[in-house]
Motif scaffolding. Sequence first.
Motif, PDB file in Angstrom:
ATOM      1  N   MET A   1       3.407  10.955   7.358  1.00  0.00           N
ATOM      2  CA  MET A   1       2.779  11.244   6.060  1.00  0.00           C
ATOM      3  C   MET A   1       2.222   9.971   5.426  1.00  0.00           C
ATOM      4  O   MET A   1       1.170   9.971   4.799  1.00  0.00           O
ATOM      5  N   LEU A   2       2.953   8.871   5.607  1.00  0.00           N
ATOM      6  CA  LEU A   2       2.480   7.579   5.077  1.00  0.00           C
ATOM      7  C   LEU A   2       1.147   7.195   5.721  1.00  0.00           C
ATOM      8  O   LEU A   2       0.201   6.784   5.055  1.00  0.00           O
ATOM      9  N   LEU A   3       1.098   7.332   7.041  1.00  0.00           N
ATOM     10  CA  LEU A   3      -0.139   6.975   7.753  1.00  0.00           C
ATOM     11  C   LEU A   3      -1.301   7.812   7.232  1.00  0.00           C
ATOM     12  O   LEU A   3      -2.399   7.321   7.008  1.00  0.00           O
ATOM     13  N   ARG A   4      -1.037   9.090   6.989  1.00  0.00           N
ATOM     14  CA  ARG A   4      -2.093  10.000   6.544  1.00  0.00           C
ATOM     15  C   ARG A   4      -2.538   9.709   5.111  1.00  0.00           C
ATOM     16  O   ARG A   4      -3.715   9.497   4.853  1.00  0.00           O
ATOM     17  N   HIS A   5      -1.579   9.710   4.191  1.00  0.00           N
ATOM     18  CA  HIS A   5      -1.958   9.688   2.772  1.00  0.00           C
ATOM     19  C   HIS A   5      -2.268   8.289   2.232  1.00  0.00           C
ATOM     20  O   HIS A   5      -3.146   8.136   1.400  1.00  0.00           O
ATOM     21  N   SER A   6      -1.527   7.274   2.683  1.00  0.00           N
ATOM     22  CA  SER A   6      -1.743   5.944   2.104  1.00  0.00           C
ATOM     23  C   SER A   6      -2.642   5.059   2.941  1.00  0.00           C
ATOM     24  O   SER A   6      -3.310   4.186   2.411  1.00  0.00           O
TER      25      SER A   6
ATOM     26  N   ASP B   1       0.829  -1.207   0.000  1.00  0.00           N
ATOM     27  CA  ASP B   1       0.000   0.000   0.000  1.00  0.00           C
ATOM     28  C   ASP B   1       0.861   1.253   0.000  1.00  0.00           C
ATOM     29  O   ASP B   1       0.446   2.316  -0.450  1.00  0.00           O
ATOM     30  N   ALA B   2       2.069   1.112   0.545  1.00  0.00           N
ATOM     31  CA  ALA B   2       2.952   2.271   0.639  1.00  0.00           C
ATOM     32  C   ALA B   2       4.388   1.799   0.808  1.00  0.00           C
ATOM     33  O   ALA B   2       4.630   0.662   1.213  1.00  0.00           O
ATOM     34  N   VAL B   3       5.316   2.695   0.488  1.00  0.00           N
ATOM     35  CA  VAL B   3       6.736   2.391   0.636  1.00  0.00           C
ATOM     36  C   VAL B   3       7.334   3.403   1.613  1.00  0.00           C
ATOM     37  O   VAL B   3       7.184   4.618   1.430  1.00  0.00           O
ATOM     38  N   LEU B   4       7.980   2.896   2.643  1.00  0.00           N
ATOM     39  CA  LEU B   4       8.712   3.767   3.557  1.00  0.00           C
ATOM     40  C   LEU B   4      10.181   3.642   3.164  1.00  0.00           C
ATOM     41  O   LEU B   4      10.749   2.549   3.179  1.00  0.00           O
ATOM     42  N   PHE B   5      10.771   4.781   2.800  1.00  0.00           N
ATOM     43  CA  PHE B   5      12.080   4.771   2.148  1.00  0.00           C
ATOM     44  C   PHE B   5      13.067   5.573   2.991  1.00  0.00           C
ATOM     45  O   PHE B   5      12.779   6.706   3.392  1.00  0.00           O
ATOM     46  N   GLY B   6      14.242   4.998   3.252  1.00  0.00           N
ATOM     47  CA  GLY B   6      15.252   5.691   4.054  1.00  0.00           C
ATOM     48  C   GLY B   6      16.030   6.681   3.206  1.00  0.00           C
ATOM     49  O   GLY B   6      15.625   7.821   3.006  1.00  0.00           O
ATOM     50  N   ALA B   7      17.162   6.239   2.677  1.00  0.00           N
ATOM     51  CA  ALA B   7      17.982   7.115   1.836  1.00  0.00           C
ATOM     52  C   ALA B   7      18.875   6.238   0.971  1.00  0.00           C
ATOM     53  O   ALA B   7      19.215   5.118   1.368  1.00  0.00           O
ATOM     54  N   VAL B   8      19.256   6.753  -0.189  1.00  0.00           N
ATOM     55  CA  VAL B   8      20.226   6.039  -1.012  1.00  0.00           C
ATOM     56  C   VAL B   8      21.370   6.967  -1.367  1.00  0.00           C
ATOM     57  O   VAL B   8      21.213   8.180  -1.435  1.00  0.00           O
ATOM     58  N   GLY B   9      22.532   6.379  -1.591  1.00  0.00           N
ATOM     59  CA  GLY B   9      23.729   7.146  -1.931  1.00  0.00           C
ATOM     60  C   GLY B   9      24.893   6.536  -1.176  1.00  0.00           C
ATOM     61  O   GLY B   9      24.825   6.367   0.039  1.00  0.00           O
ATOM     62  N   ASP B  10      25.908   6.145  -1.940  1.00  0.00           N
ATOM     63  CA  ASP B  10      27.048   5.466  -1.330  1.00  0.00           C
ATOM     64  C   ASP B  10      28.282   5.835  -2.141  1.00  0.00           C
ATOM     65  O   ASP B  10      28.355   5.526  -3.334  1.00  0.00           O
TER      66      ASP B  10
END
Length: 351
Positions: free
Chosen positions: A302-307, A61-70
């Motif tokens: 925001m995830l809880l609210r929108h998705s 239903d939703a994706v909780l995303f941390g960060a990318v870049g290495d």
Amino acid sequence: MKIACLAGDGIGPEIMAEALKVLDALGLEIEVAHADVGGAAYKAHGHPLPPETLELCKASDAVLFGAVGDPDCDNLERHLRPEQAILGLRQALTLFANLRPATMFPGMEDLSALRPEVAREIDLLIVRELNGDVYFGEKAIRQLDDGRRQGFDLMSYAEDEVRRIAHVAFRAAQGRGKRLCSVDKANVLETSQLWRDVMVETAAGYPDVELSHMYVDNAAMQLVRNPGQFDVVVTGNLFGDILSDQASMCVGSIGLLASASLGEDQTEYGTKGLYEPIHGSAPDIAGQGKANPMAMILSLAMLLRHSLGLEAEAARVEAAVAKALEDGIKGGDLGGSAGTSEVGDAVLARL
Ligand code: IPM
Ligand code: MG
């Protein structure tokens, strides 16, 4: 309810752990499934966005995303770099609307890069288009006939791409102060002229919203001169990338700003989306327990609210973060000394 949890690189896993503590404490029946993304995924599977990660996101239903870049991956071919994972997800899930709220937390005015009396007024929402512009146009470094190398990235927007983000922005403005400022560079760019024309056309359907236009250079200036003048700002992918980082320093720290990336797909409970802090993977402080998890926790809200349609829970999480700040719980980014889990625990305690 099912969410995909992609912690990613650098500080991603540390801040994600804090957000998951908060989610746990809410006692909701949510299935959380984890997958690799970014440099971590490249190292484990040879690709920053492995097919199984993408499948999981599609099935959630939703994706909780941390960060990318290495930094280890900076010299890989572009399509294998960690950043391609987030760009690939935005594209594959058609997440074209990026909501980046920037609001002053009461009592935090002194942390702003602006004077407190100017900073106090900040309460704006940047609606950034996320599927077009130079980000996804034809691009290459090519060799000209005379042997010189030339880099190019095509900037373009089709009218339907502008229209759909315009509708999101107008609706957002209806739910706030009813003022929408469209930011472009129509004095120089044809892409921007079309953008502006479509904004004006779309405005006809929203007579209750006051539409204005601003060139991006002026917008950058106004954002530090008088940020209080803005309610909702709508802009293209590249300008939105830049202005949202700038807005974060006006608020006080990039460690405080969350974002939602939404498309048109609905879940049973709301709109399918991806939620991430607007900051990056901060490799310089990764693994040291120093990163501020607040933007990550606010992304969960925001995830809880929108998705998931859980407005009350979202508001509770946001209030807990605001209270922690008010009580002086500050990470290094805010000039304090609270570590990642200390900040997470402080938010939990106030939940
Ligand atoms: C952001 C980031 C990304 C972007 C990078 C990591 C590709 O800066 O989400 O703002 O440019 O969109
Ligand atoms: Mg950015």
